[in-house]
Write a protein that holds these residues in place. Sequence first.
Motif, short mmCIF file in Angstrom:
data_model
loop_
_atom_site.label_atom_id
_atom_site.label_comp_id
_atom_site.label_asym_id
_atom_site.label_seq_id
_atom_site.Cartn_x
_atom_site.Cartn_y
_atom_site.Cartn_z
N GLN A 1 7.70 1.62 -7.52
CA GLN A 1 6.98 1.66 -6.53
C GLN A 1 5.52 1.66 -6.52
O GLN A 1 5.07 3.16 -6.66
CB GLN A 1 7.91 3.41 -6.14
N PRO A 2 4.93 0.82 -6.99
CA PRO A 2 3.74 0.64 -7.44
C PRO A 2 2.49 0.93 -6.39
O PRO A 2 2.10 1.62 -6.91
CB PRO A 2 3.67 -1.22 -7.67
N GLY A 3 2.94 0.87 -5.04
CA GLY A 3 1.84 1.10 -4.38
C GLY A 3 1.47 2.48 -3.75
O GLY A 3 0.88 2.94 -3.42
N LEU A 4 2.76 3.66 -4.39
CA LEU A 4 2.30 4.54 -4.16
C LEU A 4 1.22 5.24 -5.41
O LEU A 4 0.64 6.02 -4.75
CB LEU A 4 3.60 5.66 -5.11
N TYR A 5 1.34 4.08 -6.47
CA TYR A 5 -0.06 5.16 -7.51
C TYR A 5 -0.90 4.19 -6.71
O TYR A 5 -2.08 4.48 -6.94
CB TYR A 5 0.20 4.48 -9.18
N THR A 6 -1.27 2.80 -6.13
CA THR A 6 -1.87 2.14 -5.97
C THR A 6 -3.22 2.45 -4.38
O THR A 6 -4.68 2.98 -4.75
CB THR A 6 -1.91 0.56 -5.77
N ARG A 7 -2.06 3.29 -3.88
CA ARG A 7 -2.52 4.06 -3.07
C ARG A 7 -3.13 5.03 -3.07
O ARG A 7 -4.29 5.75 -2.80
CB ARG A 7 -1.51 4.73 -1.69
N GLN A 8 -2.80 6.53 -4.46
CA GLN A 8 -3.33 7.20 -4.40
C GLN A 8 -5.01 6.93 -5.35
O GLN A 8 -6.18 7.94 -4.93
CB GLN A 8 -2.68 8.16 -5.20
N VAL A 9 -5.05 6.11 -6.23
CA VAL A 9 -6.11 6.17 -7.52
C VAL A 9 -6.86 5.25 -6.15
O VAL A 9 -8.41 5.63 -6.06
CB VAL A 9 -6.00 5.15 -8.23
N ALA A 10 -6.62 4.45 -5.43
CA ALA A 10 -8.16 4.00 -4.10
C ALA A 10 -8.50 4.80 -3.13
O ALA A 10 -9.27 5.14 -2.80
CB ALA A 10 -7.59 2.59 -3.21
N LEU A 11 -7.88 5.93 -3.22
CA LEU A 11 -7.89 6.87 -1.83
C LEU A 11 -8.92 7.65 -2.82
O LEU A 11 -10.49 8.48 -2.18
CB LEU A 11 -6.71 8.04 -1.31
N GLN A 12 -8.54 8.25 -4.02
CA GLN A 12 -10.15 9.31 -4.59
C GLN A 12 -10.71 8.44 -4.56
O GLN A 12 -12.11 9.17 -4.49
CB GLN A 12 -8.67 9.35 -5.40
N ARG A 13 -11.05 7.54 -5.13
CA ARG A 13 -12.27 6.75 -5.22
C ARG A 13 -12.97 6.99 -4.45
O ARG A 13 -14.30 6.90 -4.41
CB ARG A 13 -12.26 5.08 -6.82
N ALA A 14 -12.51 6.57 -3.09
CA ALA A 14 -13.05 5.96 -2.12
C ALA A 14 -14.04 7.99 -1.33
O ALA A 14 -15.15 7.64 -1.05
CB ALA A 14 -12.28 5.88 -1.03
N GLU B 1 -9.86 -0.99 -1.13
CA GLU B 1 -8.57 -2.49 -0.26
C GLU B 1 -9.25 -4.00 -1.89
O GLU B 1 -8.53 -4.22 -2.13
CB GLU B 1 -9.51 -3.26 0.52
N ALA B 2 -10.36 -3.14 -2.46
CA ALA B 2 -10.19 -4.38 -4.19
C ALA B 2 -9.36 -3.62 -5.28
O ALA B 2 -8.58 -4.13 -5.61
CB ALA B 2 -11.97 -4.04 -4.20
N ILE B 3 -9.26 -2.25 -4.61
CA ILE B 3 -8.96 -1.57 -6.00
C ILE B 3 -7.18 -1.24 -5.76
O ILE B 3 -6.75 -2.04 -6.59
CB ILE B 3 -9.04 -0.03 -6.07
N GLU B 4 -7.17 -1.51 -4.70
CA GLU B 4 -5.56 -1.50 -4.13
C GLU B 4 -5.43 -3.05 -4.76
O GLU B 4 -4.26 -3.35 -5.53
CB GLU B 4 -4.93 -1.04 -3.03
N ASP B 5 -5.64 -4.51 -4.35
CA ASP B 5 -5.51 -5.48 -4.55
C ASP B 5 -5.32 -5.53 -5.92
O ASP B 5 -4.89 -6.33 -6.59
CB ASP B 5 -6.40 -6.50 -3.85
N THR B 6 -6.70 -5.70 -6.23
CA THR B 6 -6.51 -5.78 -7.73
C THR B 6 -5.51 -4.87 -8.41
O THR B 6 -4.75 -5.31 -9.54
CB THR B 6 -7.60 -5.16 -8.19
#
Length: 409
Positions: A183-196, A254-259
């Motif tokens: 479930q990579p999306g679970l990780y990418t959503r969280q780190v993107a949310l925190q940085r935003a 969005e840049a973090i999630e895609d990257t």
Amino acid sequence: MRTLPLQSHSSPARLRAGILSGALAVTLAACGGGGGGSAPTATAAAAPSTLSGTAVDGYLQGARVLLDVNGNGLADPGEPTAVTDAAGRYSLDYSQVASPLAGMRVIVTGGIDTDTGYAFTGMLTARADVARSGQLVSPLTSLVDALVARGLSLDEARTKVAGALGLTVADLATDPLAVLASQPGLYTRQVALQRAVQLMASASQGNETAHQAQERVLGALAAVIVAQNGPATVGEIVARANASQAGVGRELAEAIEDTLERALRTQGGHASAKASLKAMDQIRHEMESSHEYNLGQAASRLDQRNRTTAYSGLTGSAGRSEAVNTLTSRDRTTATVSQPASTAGRLLASNCFQCHGTGGVGGFERIRGSDAAEVKDYLRKPARSDIMAAHAQGYTNAQLDAIIAYLKQ
């Protein structure tokens, strides 16, 4: 305004009295005090008195975990605290707390994000539940907490956050690094949310502390989620928030999630994701320290200083895959850092590295060389106006001169 029906820790005698009276009642019952003359069973055991779990953005090592008994958001004397280990794990002893545990806030601050090696300057929160173990504290549980603060029940808040991000309620309690492969999306959503959240909080902090500003931004995101119907991306939710720099917050998310999604699909996997996230954090720090909230311009400045094009590659979708490969390769190369001829002032200057990165990475170049004299300019600013001004107030003129001399080498 939180109105948790919690007893103040300021009366430890009353707390201990409550605990002792409860223990006495259990003892009397076990001895047949309730009548019937039956013998105590072997299964009778003391109630657990620890709350354990994991703090994760990447795993947070050396972070302080607080059980906020009186609900004021501060670490007051007598309230249970713990420090996380290298895997973000914590264990809080609440044996001296008489109030019900469920619903109390768990607050995590400080430490090191093990995915980037940088100091964690954010704040994560969660609401304790009856499970007492496996209590995850993450960017997603912080968002749930923000909805609870708006008056939703814990179950309602979890349902709303999960639905808004296209997740299940079970996902909110799942360690994202433990399921990274599936479930990579679970990780990418969280780190993107925190940085935003941290970027938007920095853009509008004013006289607030950084953590107060972050809670305000989370409140704005919570308002979006309450009114939302159907799932959306982190970027879309951020863009709808009534918060300063919501537009660039969306770009960053969005840049973090895609990257990171690209990085996790490469042979480097998590190692590539960590190298890429570290670079994205440098871009965010660049915007925050310059107060110029433009993703592309911040990336260009970092490219100029580091003689690369990788940072700009991360901010433009056409070059992201190549940028990920470049950053992964660079991150795996161990650089030898030589010390300047004079190490006087080095220990004092090391405080600067907590925000600006280790070994000159992450913006430290901005206060090197001839620009180092700018450090002293912060003495003329009010301590609450800027994080650097607050740091400067803690030094004498002689100490600041030593820091400047070291950095100018």
